[in-house]
Design a protein around this motif. Structure first.
Motif, short mmCIF file in Angstrom:
data_model
loop_
_atom_site.label_atom_id
_atom_site.label_comp_id
_atom_site.label_asym_id
_atom_site.label_seq_id
_atom_site.Cartn_x
_atom_site.Cartn_y
_atom_site.Cartn_z
N ILE A 92 -40.49 -29.62 -5.79
CA ILE A 92 -39.22 -29.80 -5.51
C ILE A 92 -38.72 -28.48 -5.09
O ILE A 92 -37.78 -28.15 -4.26
CB ILE A 92 -38.33 -30.63 -6.33
N GLY A 93 -38.61 -27.45 -6.24
CA GLY A 93 -38.14 -26.13 -6.15
C GLY A 93 -38.68 -25.46 -4.88
O GLY A 93 -37.71 -24.70 -4.37
N LEU A 94 -39.97 -25.37 -4.54
CA LEU A 94 -40.37 -24.58 -3.52
C LEU A 94 -40.37 -25.34 -2.09
O LEU A 94 -39.79 -24.78 -1.25
CB LEU A 94 -41.85 -24.17 -3.86
N VAL A 95 -40.92 -26.43 -2.14
CA VAL A 95 -40.98 -27.12 -0.89
C VAL A 95 -39.67 -27.40 -0.35
O VAL A 95 -39.36 -27.78 0.72
CB VAL A 95 -41.91 -28.30 -0.72
N GLY A 96 -38.70 -28.13 -1.64
CA GLY A 96 -37.48 -28.54 -1.33
C GLY A 96 -36.59 -27.56 -0.54
O GLY A 96 -35.70 -28.14 0.07
N ARG A 97 -36.59 -26.23 -0.64
CA ARG A 97 -35.94 -25.40 0.27
C ARG A 97 -36.07 -25.62 1.65
O ARG A 97 -34.90 -25.20 2.15
CB ARG A 97 -36.48 -24.07 -0.23
N TYR A 98 -37.03 -26.11 2.15
CA TYR A 98 -37.09 -26.36 3.63
C TYR A 98 -36.47 -27.86 3.73
O TYR A 98 -36.56 -28.21 5.21
CB TYR A 98 -38.59 -26.27 4.23
N GLY A 99 -36.09 -28.55 3.16
CA GLY A 99 -35.44 -29.87 3.23
C GLY A 99 -36.16 -30.78 2.34
O GLY A 99 -37.35 -30.77 2.15
N LEU A 100 -35.44 -31.90 1.81
CA LEU A 100 -35.99 -32.94 1.05
C LEU A 100 -37.05 -33.75 1.61
O LEU A 100 -37.97 -34.33 1.28
CB LEU A 100 -34.96 -33.82 0.58
N VAL A 101 -37.14 -33.76 3.18
CA VAL A 101 -37.94 -34.43 3.72
C VAL A 101 -39.34 -33.91 3.53
O VAL A 101 -40.36 -34.80 3.62
CB VAL A 101 -37.79 -34.54 5.32
N TYR A 102 -39.52 -32.70 3.45
CA TYR A 102 -40.76 -32.20 3.05
C TYR A 102 -41.69 -32.59 1.65
O TYR A 102 -42.67 -32.70 1.53
CB TYR A 102 -41.08 -30.62 3.40
N VAL A 103 -40.51 -32.68 0.95
CA VAL A 103 -40.82 -33.28 -0.64
C VAL A 103 -41.32 -34.62 -0.40
O VAL A 103 -42.49 -34.85 -1.05
CB VAL A 103 -39.60 -33.22 -1.38
N PHE A 104 -40.54 -35.52 0.54
CA PHE A 104 -40.94 -36.95 0.53
C PHE A 104 -42.17 -36.86 1.11
O PHE A 104 -43.00 -37.97 1.26
CB PHE A 104 -40.09 -37.69 1.35
N LEU A 105 -42.50 -35.92 2.22
CA LEU A 105 -43.81 -35.89 2.91
C LEU A 105 -45.24 -35.53 1.97
O LEU A 105 -46.15 -36.08 1.87
CB LEU A 105 -43.82 -34.54 3.95
N VAL A 106 -44.69 -34.68 1.16
CA VAL A 106 -45.83 -34.45 0.07
C VAL A 106 -46.30 -35.81 -0.72
O VAL A 106 -47.14 -36.25 -0.99
CB VAL A 106 -45.54 -33.46 -0.76
#
Lengths: 565, 88
Positions: free
Chosen positions: A374-388
């Protein structure tokens, strides 16, 4: 002297154990919380005795691994504290009779005594004492009521002569006792029972489950991020950081020791210093999420929601070769894979355990890893966290479906007691949260420090560079990642949160971050989970599961790389 | 007339008259008090083969459809609201 705490699942044995010994054990409102045994000490009339919290069983003929543990313990007991659910006397009496036939002195704790009246049940305690001829103490373990009386009566435990009964004879005797002792009066559904029914029916339960899970995610993230931004970051960057840098500079103004202790960046994730990254990752980044996750999980557990989730998830879990109860292993695994792996013990077959353990390792990131994602990928948007998470879920479903088709046998059906909803007891909730947070600190901080120390040593002697070169073809050509991610994968075996943190200085693109985060979840379990699974599955199955993990990691990394739009 | 638990209507009370064969199946049933002569109330129906939820004594129990097909009951009350005692 050995005292065994025995009884049906989910009758409050662990709470009583905790009250008797002061030991901190995790207890929850669903059957199967205790899958191994926990030992403690208790003083009885000036003598020290050992007390053992035995996993719950319904009868002395084992149906699962946890049952086997319980039955095996029986041979060692000098006294049994038989914990009985006062609201479910008839069923509890079956095990009580079986235990009495063994001739071990017994004292009976009639727990959940406060619920008896709420449920319209009248129990004649004197008559029950006459029938069973053992001391019977009403208790409300979560509130601590009746515990002193229970301790005072342990020395008076009795073993009345009871001959061996057949199954049928036992039920006939139980029937007679119930007729004389128990009277149930009609009453209307309470508010909690109406909610209970709504959360079990598929047409209302499924939308409710989606809502609850989304709400939990939102609360965990809000609490976690708030703690990081308003408490941990200001502390680490404004108070601790400048102070520790000043202190180390006095002793080692520069050079190798300074680099090992502080590192070479002002960003505490990148610096890889023992006193900066080594403390910032577990305490500054992960601890806030561990705290919020276990707070919410504790509430869900103690309310009694998880078994309802298991019922709702049963149909989909069968598609991946499991039954609904395995969802509890997955939910526990979202906190830490170790309790998740241990909880697979209540699953009945080797096939189920293998599938559940493999899926747990492949598609369930622990909260420490999630916090970093969440800390690293979430910087680009929560959508990428959900993608993971979406990719991990898809991998789990596909792998599970394949395993279900390939492995011989079928998945047993769910047959599970659903406990009543309870308003959580604040004291018990805080105690459980404290146990879990301290367990995390005990395990994580030394391993993170060790991991960072190893990285520094391997970097200094050039081993990391060599391994990176060897593994470079897969990393660069298949996954589209720089060869520098390979050291992260090596450290990932020790701690996955440090491994994700090691991606920070590589300044990866969002595509590469999604790929690397997914691979780091899938490719192998952390060392703690690995050894638990080795013990649970055996060497042969663990090798098979590991090969599946590596194969899936190579495939999925390649797919994300080549299919990314 | 006996029907299986899978076929029984929601909110109906039945008395168990027969359990499917197999010692392990029967032991498993007995562990949660599913025995011949026991009154149970079906409170949740199955959708897409999802488990059935029933009430036995004071407890809710989720039971897979395959097992529910092996439990045979005599229906004693189609609508327990009509003054008959409930299972809970």
């Amino acid at each position: 002297m050995k005292i065994l705490l025995m009884g049906n699942p989910n009758v409050g044995k662990s709470v009583i154990f905790s009250r008797l010994t002061g030991a901190h054990v995790v207890s929850s409102n669903y059957p199967g919380t205790t899958v191994g045994f926990t030992k403690g000490r208790i003083w009885i009339e000036g003598n020290e005795a050992e007390i053992i919290d035995v996993p719950g069983i319904y009868r002395l003929e084992p149906l699962s691994r946890a049952d086997e543990v319980a039955v095996k313990m029986l041979a060692e007991g000098d006294i049994i504290i038989n914990v009985v659910d006062a609201t479910n006397l008839e069923r509890s009496l079956y095990l009580t009779m079986q235990l009495m036939e063994r001739g071990i002195p017994m004292v009976l704790a009639l727990n959940m005594w406060d619920d008896v009246k709420h449920k319209g049940i009248n129990l004649d305690l004197e008559k029950l004492r006459e029938f069973l001829q053992v001391p019977i103490i009403p208790t409300v373990a979560v509130a601590g009521e009746g515990i002193k009386e229970l301790v005072a009566h342990i020395s008076q435990a009795r073993a009345p002569h009871v001959r061996q009964h057949s199954d049928e004879e036992r039920w006939v005797d139980i029937g007679k006792i119930i007729m004389d002792v128990q009277l149930i009066t009609h009453r209307h559904h309470t508010f909690l029972e109406k909610i209970s029914d709504a959360s079990l029916m598929p047409h209302t339960g499924i939308p409710l489950a989606i809502l609850i899970l989304l709400l939990c995610f939102a609360i965990i993230r809000f609490l976690g991020e708030s703690l990081i931004h308003y408490v941990m970051d200001p502390f680490f960057y404004r108070v601790y950081g400048p102070w520790i840098i000043r202190l180390v500079k006095i002793a080692f103004p520069s050079g190798m020791m300074y680099n090992i202790l502080i590192g070479n960046s002002t960003n505490f994730i990148e610096s890889l210093g023992l006193l900066t990254t080594g403390l910032y990752v577990p305490l500054g980044m992960v601890l806030p999420y561990i705290f919020s996750f276990y707070l919410i999980l504790g509430i869900l557990e103690d309310v009694g929601y998880l078994p309802r989730l298991a019922v709702l998830a049963d149909t989909i879990m069968h598609r991946v070769g499991l039954h609904g109860f395995a969802i509890i292993s997955i939910v526990l695994g979202l906190g830490c894979n170790v309790p998740g792996a241990l909880s697979t013990r209540v699953l009945e077959t080797r096939r189920e355990k293998f599938i559940a353990s493999t899926l747990l390792c492949i598609s369930v990131p622990c909260m420490a890893q999630s916090a970093m994602i969440i800390g690293l990928v979430g910087r680009y948007g929560l959508v990428y966290v959900f993608l993971v998470y979406g990719i991990l879920m898809a991998i789990g479903i596909v792998t599970g479906t394949i395993l279900d088709k390939v492995l011989k046998g079928g998945s047993p059906e769910i047959f599970m007691e659903i406990p009543s909803y309870h308003v959580p007891h604040l004291g018990a909730l805080i105690k459980k949260l404290r146990v879990r947070v301290f367990e995390f600190l005990d395990e994580a901080v030394p391993l993170v420090l060790l991991g960072i120390f190893i990285i520094n040593v391997l970097n200094a002697i050039g081993v990391m560079k060599f391994i990176s070169l060897v593994a470079a073809p897969v990393a660069t050509k298949v996954w589209g990642l720089p060869q520098e991610v390979v050291p992260a994968m090596i450290i990932g075996f020790l701690r996955k949160d440090v491994a994700v943190g090691m991606l920070e200085p590589l300044h990866l693109s969002v595509k590469q971050l999604v790929t690397a985060s997914t691979i780091l979840t899938v490719y192998f379990p952390c060392v703690a989970t690995f050894f638990i699974l080795l013990k649970e599955l055996g060497l042969k199955d663990m090798i098979k599961a590991s090969l599946i993990m590596v194969a899936v990691a190579i495939t999925i990394g390649g797919m994300i790389n080549f299919l990314w739009w | 007339m006996m029907i299986s638990l899978a076929e029984m209507k929601i909110n109906t009370i039945g008395v168990i008259r027969q359990l499917g064969e197999g010692a392990q199946f029967q032991a498993k049933m007995n562990s949660l008090n599913f025995r011949i002569g026991k009154r149970i109330k079906k409170i949740g129906k199955s959708i897409l083969n999802s488990p059935v939820v029933v009430e036995v004594d004071n407890t809710l129990v989720a039971i897979g459809m395959g097992m529910a097909r092996k439990i045979f009951l005599e229906v004693v009350d189609e609508d327990p609201a009509h003054g008959q005692p409930e299972c809970r």
